[in-house]
Design a protein around this motif. Structure first.
Motif, short mmCIF file in Angstrom:
data_model
loop_
_atom_site.label_atom_id
_atom_site.label_comp_id
_atom_site.label_asym_id
_atom_site.label_seq_id
_atom_site.Cartn_x
_atom_site.Cartn_y
_atom_site.Cartn_z
N ASN A 136 -27.18 -11.61 7.39
CA ASN A 136 -27.25 -12.97 7.13
C ASN A 136 -26.71 -14.01 7.79
OD1 ASN A 136 -28.43 -12.37 4.56
ND2 ASN A 136 -26.41 -12.16 3.50
N SER A 137 -25.67 -13.55 8.94
CA SER A 137 -25.10 -14.66 9.89
C SER A 137 -26.07 -14.87 11.13
CB SER A 137 -23.78 -13.93 10.32
OG SER A 137 -24.11 -12.95 11.47
N VAL A 138 -26.98 -13.87 11.30
CA VAL A 138 -27.97 -14.29 12.31
C VAL A 138 -28.77 -15.36 12.03
CG1 VAL A 138 -29.99 -13.21 13.62
CG2 VAL A 138 -28.26 -11.67 13.08
N VAL A 139 -29.19 -15.14 10.76
CA VAL A 139 -29.99 -16.43 10.24
C VAL A 139 -29.17 -17.80 10.01
CG1 VAL A 139 -31.27 -17.64 8.27
CG2 VAL A 139 -31.28 -14.93 8.84
N LEU A 140 -27.71 -17.80 9.68
CA LEU A 140 -27.07 -18.95 9.65
C LEU A 140 -26.81 -19.37 11.27
CD1 LEU A 140 -24.86 -17.69 6.91
CD2 LEU A 140 -26.77 -19.07 6.49
N ARG A 186 -26.71 -28.99 14.18
CA ARG A 186 -25.23 -28.65 14.83
C ARG A 186 -24.45 -29.35 14.10
NH1 ARG A 186 -25.37 -31.46 20.68
NH2 ARG A 186 -26.39 -33.12 20.23
N GLU A 187 -24.78 -30.48 13.27
CA GLU A 187 -23.65 -31.30 12.68
C GLU A 187 -23.26 -30.72 11.24
OE1 GLU A 187 -22.39 -34.03 14.17
OE2 GLU A 187 -23.83 -33.82 15.86
N TRP A 197 -21.82 -23.87 9.81
CA TRP A 197 -21.01 -22.97 11.05
C TRP A 197 -20.00 -22.54 10.38
CZ3 TRP A 197 -22.68 -22.77 15.53
CH2 TRP A 197 -23.41 -23.74 16.05
N ARG A 198 -19.07 -22.80 9.09
CA ARG A 198 -18.12 -22.03 8.65
C ARG A 198 -18.63 -20.74 7.92
NH1 ARG A 198 -13.18 -24.76 7.60
NH2 ARG A 198 -13.23 -26.96 8.16
#
Length: 414
Positions: A161-165, A173-174, A179-180
């Protein structure tokens, strides 16, 4: 694929063997390959390396396969897929390729699906964990006599999942919340490693009566890939609270007075970070919109100056990795979608005689090399100068100045 870890020396026969093995796994995009595959996002990296190494024929064939698969996904009402209705086994590859081909809206829809079942809970075991309730009955140490259903904490699906996020965060980027969440999901596999032996577990037993690592590793390697894919130090300005968010890194110093906001307008400030991730080969500076990766070296410290007349400056301190490396490949990537109005120009130079910096023996990667590649990259060859003492490793200090794209000389990233 270029053997930068070997002091810049390239071994063509080994290079071709590794590339050939990876290429043989791609398939023709038919059958099950028409759907998203676990760890399938690695093929996007393979395409970039095929272009980088000049394997034009293989790159063209891979692009044709992927165009058929992307066309299939775009014809679906929900442009993502999985063998399970409410968890990830295919979203990761689909989101990566949709973004690579410039389908930002559909990629964002896939990221929204992932974030619907990935929680930003303020707890190490639940933050970033995927929704997995049945894997212990299939692969766990208690099968086949296992009865009931139990939550698997930090299963490999969370890392995928982190790859997608992370891919989505580099476009939006804002979004500090994103990001968290990405950082939580990516860090999960590290908690399933036993500190005493280094042996891996398929996940933590969520049953309050157990709360332990499973004795079997099962598919843990997929989680390691998910962690490795975007492992790095990410420096983000949280505009809501006005503070620096340093993910997998430490803010070691700052020139701003106590209480000063990270986004204070018209005030020059400097912040220095030390990467703390497992590899130290990737650093992202959100105020510059710049992602930096290094092969054959590691980031020791990064100093960022914001609010200056040039728009933004950074000084990178790198060391060879392994210590025998004499050359490294430093790659700069601009974040954001193609045509998003975020053009910028980067000036790179070595500070004093700490190193030498020149054009890498590869073409620039990204949109100019083919349709795939929503982020434009520019690689540089970095040579390390010997250290002052025999006991000291050589270090390189590289200065970057980032400004809005114009007519000035420098590397332009769109």
């Amino acid at each position: 694929m270029g053997m930068w870890e070997h002091g810049g020396e390239v071994f063509p026969h080994e290079q071709q063997r590794v590339a050939g093995q990876a290429w043989s796994k791609v398939g023709n995009g038919q059958g099950t390959a028409q759907w998203g595959l676990m760890v399938g996002s690695i093929f996007e990296s393979l395409l970039r390396d095929l272009l980088l190494e000049g394997w034009a024929k293989e790159a063209a064939e891979l692009q044709q396969v992927m165009e058929r698969r992307v066309h299939r996904w775009l014809s679906m009402p929900f442009p993502y897929g999985s063998e399970f209705a409410w968890d990830n086994t295919g979203h990761e590859e689909i989101a990566t390729w949709l973004l690579a081909y410039g389908h930002d809206a559909q990629a964002a829809q896939t990221a929204d699906a992932v974030s619907a079942y990935t929680s930003l809970s303020p707890h190490w075991a639940y933050c970033g964990s995927a929704r997995r309730w049945w894997d212990f009955a299939i692969n766990g140490d208690a099968r086949p006599k296992y009865n009931g259903n139990e939550r698997v904490l930090h299963h490999y699906a969370g890392a995928l999942n982190s790859v997608v996020l992370f891919d989505r965060a580099l476009v939006a980027r804002e979004d500090v919340w994103l990001w968290r969440l990405a950082s939580c999901a990516a860090g999960g596999p590290l908690t399933t490693i036993r500190p005493s032996s280094g042996a891996a577990s398929m996940g933590w037993h969520g049953d309050p009566a157990k709360l332990r690592r499973d004795d079997l590793s099962a598919d843990w390697g997929l989680g390691l890939y998910g962690h490795w894919r975007n492992a790095g130090a990410y420096l983000v300005c949280d505009r809501e609270v006005g503070e620096w968010l340093c993910l997998s890194c430490d803010v070691v110093s700052t020139s701003a007075p106590p209480g000063a906001r990270c986004d204070a307008a018209g005030k020059e400030a400097q912040v220095e970070i030390a990467p703390r991730d497992a590899f130290r080969r990737r650093v992202y500076l959100q105020p510059l919109g710049l992602l930096m990766t290094v092969d054959g070296g590691a980031f020791e410290r990064v100093s960022l100056t914001v609010g200056c007349a040039a728009g933004g400056e950074a000084v990178l301190r790198l060391s060879p990795l392994p210590s025998s490396s004499t050359h490294a490949l430093l790659t700069l990537t601009a974040d954001g979608p193609r045509g998003g109005g975020r053009g910028r120009r980067v000036h790179c130079r070595c500070v004093a005689r700490s190193c030498s910096l020149g054009a890498a023996p590869f073409p620039s990667r990204g949109g100019a090399a083919g349709e795939a590649g929503s982020l434009q990259e520019s690689p540089f060859e970095l040579s390390f100068a010997p250290g002052g003492k025999l006991s000291e490793p050589p270090l390189a200090r590289v200065a970057l100045a980032v400004e809005a794209a114009g007519e000035a000389e420098g590397v332009r990233l769109k």
